[in-house]
Design a protein around this motif. Structure first.
Motif, short mmCIF file in Angstrom:
data_model
loop_
_atom_site.label_atom_id
_atom_site.label_comp_id
_atom_site.label_asym_id
_atom_site.label_seq_id
_atom_site.Cartn_x
_atom_site.Cartn_y
_atom_site.Cartn_z
N SER A 176 0.81 -1.22 0.00
CA SER A 176 0.00 0.00 0.00
C SER A 176 0.84 1.27 0.00
CB SER A 176 -0.95 0.00 1.20
OG SER A 176 -0.21 0.12 2.41
N GLN A 177 2.11 1.17 0.40
CA GLN A 177 2.97 2.35 0.44
C GLN A 177 3.45 2.75 -0.94
OE1 GLN A 177 6.11 1.43 3.16
NE2 GLN A 177 4.92 2.01 4.96
N GLY A 178 3.37 1.88 -1.90
CA GLY A 178 3.81 2.21 -3.25
C GLY A 178 5.26 1.89 -3.45
N LEU A 179 5.88 2.58 -4.39
CA LEU A 179 7.26 2.32 -4.75
C LEU A 179 8.23 2.97 -3.77
CD1 LEU A 179 7.08 2.98 -8.59
CD2 LEU A 179 7.02 0.77 -7.45
N SER A 180 9.32 2.27 -3.50
CA SER A 180 10.38 2.87 -2.69
C SER A 180 11.16 3.84 -3.58
CB SER A 180 11.30 1.79 -2.13
OG SER A 180 12.03 1.18 -3.18
N GLU A 181 12.05 4.61 -2.97
CA GLU A 181 12.85 5.57 -3.74
C GLU A 181 13.72 4.85 -4.77
OE1 GLU A 181 14.98 8.59 -1.63
OE2 GLU A 181 13.40 8.77 -0.12
N ASP A 182 14.29 3.72 -4.36
CA ASP A 182 15.14 2.95 -5.27
C ASP A 182 14.33 2.41 -6.45
OD1 ASP A 182 17.59 1.78 -6.06
OD2 ASP A 182 16.93 -0.15 -5.23
N GLU A 183 13.16 1.89 -6.16
CA GLU A 183 12.30 1.38 -7.23
C GLU A 183 11.84 2.50 -8.14
OE1 GLU A 183 10.22 -2.40 -4.95
OE2 GLU A 183 9.39 -0.40 -4.67
N TYR A 184 11.52 3.65 -7.57
CA TYR A 184 11.11 4.80 -8.38
C TYR A 184 12.25 5.27 -9.27
CZ TYR A 184 9.09 9.27 -9.69
OH TYR A 184 8.61 10.33 -10.41
N GLY A 185 13.47 5.27 -8.74
CA GLY A 185 14.64 5.64 -9.54
C GLY A 185 14.86 4.68 -10.69
N ASN A 186 14.72 3.39 -10.40
CA ASN A 186 14.85 2.39 -11.47
C ASN A 186 13.78 2.58 -12.53
OD1 ASN A 186 17.07 1.19 -10.28
ND2 ASN A 186 15.87 -0.37 -9.23
N LEU A 187 12.56 2.87 -12.11
CA LEU A 187 11.47 3.08 -13.05
C LEU A 187 11.74 4.31 -13.93
CD1 LEU A 187 8.68 2.16 -13.99
CD2 LEU A 187 7.70 3.65 -12.25
N GLN A 188 12.24 5.37 -13.33
CA GLN A 188 12.58 6.58 -14.10
C GLN A 188 13.68 6.28 -15.11
OE1 GLN A 188 9.81 8.50 -13.53
NE2 GLN A 188 11.27 10.12 -13.91
N GLU A 189 14.68 5.51 -14.69
CA GLU A 189 15.78 5.17 -15.60
C GLU A 189 15.26 4.34 -16.78
OE1 GLU A 189 19.93 2.62 -15.60
OE2 GLU A 189 19.06 3.22 -13.68
N LEU A 190 14.38 3.39 -16.50
CA LEU A 190 13.80 2.59 -17.58
C LEU A 190 12.96 3.44 -18.52
CD1 LEU A 190 12.78 -0.65 -15.67
CD2 LEU A 190 14.58 -0.41 -17.37
N ALA A 191 12.22 4.40 -17.97
CA ALA A 191 11.41 5.28 -18.80
C ALA A 191 12.31 6.14 -19.69
CB ALA A 191 10.52 6.16 -17.93
N ASN A 192 13.41 6.64 -19.15
CA ASN A 192 14.36 7.43 -19.94
C ASN A 192 14.97 6.60 -21.06
OD1 ASN A 192 13.92 9.70 -18.38
ND2 ASN A 192 15.67 9.32 -17.03
N ARG A 193 15.33 5.35 -20.75
CA ARG A 193 15.89 4.47 -21.77
C ARG A 193 14.86 4.19 -22.87
NH1 ARG A 193 19.39 -0.23 -18.68
NH2 ARG A 193 20.92 1.16 -17.72
N ALA A 194 13.61 4.00 -22.47
CA ALA A 194 12.56 3.75 -23.46
C ALA A 194 12.38 4.96 -24.37
CB ALA A 194 11.25 3.40 -22.76
N ASP A 195 12.44 6.17 -23.80
CA ASP A 195 12.32 7.39 -24.61
C ASP A 195 13.48 7.50 -25.60
OD1 ASP A 195 9.97 8.13 -23.34
OD2 ASP A 195 10.98 9.47 -21.91
N LYS A 196 14.70 7.21 -25.13
CA LYS A 196 15.86 7.26 -26.02
C LYS A 196 15.73 6.23 -27.14
CE LYS A 196 19.20 8.95 -22.63
NZ LYS A 196 20.41 8.61 -21.84
N MET A 197 15.25 5.04 -26.77
CA MET A 197 15.09 3.99 -27.77
C MET A 197 14.03 4.38 -28.81
SD MET A 197 14.39 -0.07 -27.27
CE MET A 197 15.88 -0.25 -26.32
N ALA A 198 12.95 5.01 -28.36
CA ALA A 198 11.91 5.46 -29.29
C ALA A 198 12.47 6.52 -30.24
CB ALA A 198 10.72 6.01 -28.52
N ASP A 199 13.31 7.43 -29.72
CA ASP A 199 13.94 8.43 -30.58
C ASP A 199 14.85 7.78 -31.61
OD1 ASP A 199 12.65 10.46 -29.21
OD2 ASP A 199 14.37 10.92 -27.92
#
Length: 78
Positions: A35-58
């Motif tokens: 119920s607490q959601g993502l930890s800071e580490d998990e949120y950081g990993n998610l952000q990194e994956l989102a950035n990589r996906a954006d770069k790959m789409a470009d």
């Protein structure tokens, strides 16, 4: 008859004393973590994956642009 009841009651009592409290503690601890959601580490990993996906789409968009310019029929070959 009393031996059978004793055989049945003893494991139930042991379960209620030792297993059930630990089970309940672990169950509600995991519910709390979910119920607490993502930890800071998990949120950081998610952000990194989102950035990589954006770069790959470009990159894919760039490659498609290059292929469209150099080989306009490349989409029909697939």
């Amino acid at each position: 008859m009393e031996d059978i009841i004793g055989i049945i009651i003893a494991p139930i009592i042991l379960f209620m004393i030792f297993v059930a409290p630990i089970w309940l503690i672990l169950h509600y601890r995991s519910k709390k973590q979910i119920s607490q959601g993502l930890s800071e580490d998990e949120y950081g990993n998610l952000q990194e994956l989102a950035n990589r996906a954006d770069k790959m789409a470009d990159r894919i968009h760039t490659l498609e642009s290059i292929l469209d310019a150099e080989a306009p029929q490349w989409r029909n070959k697939v």
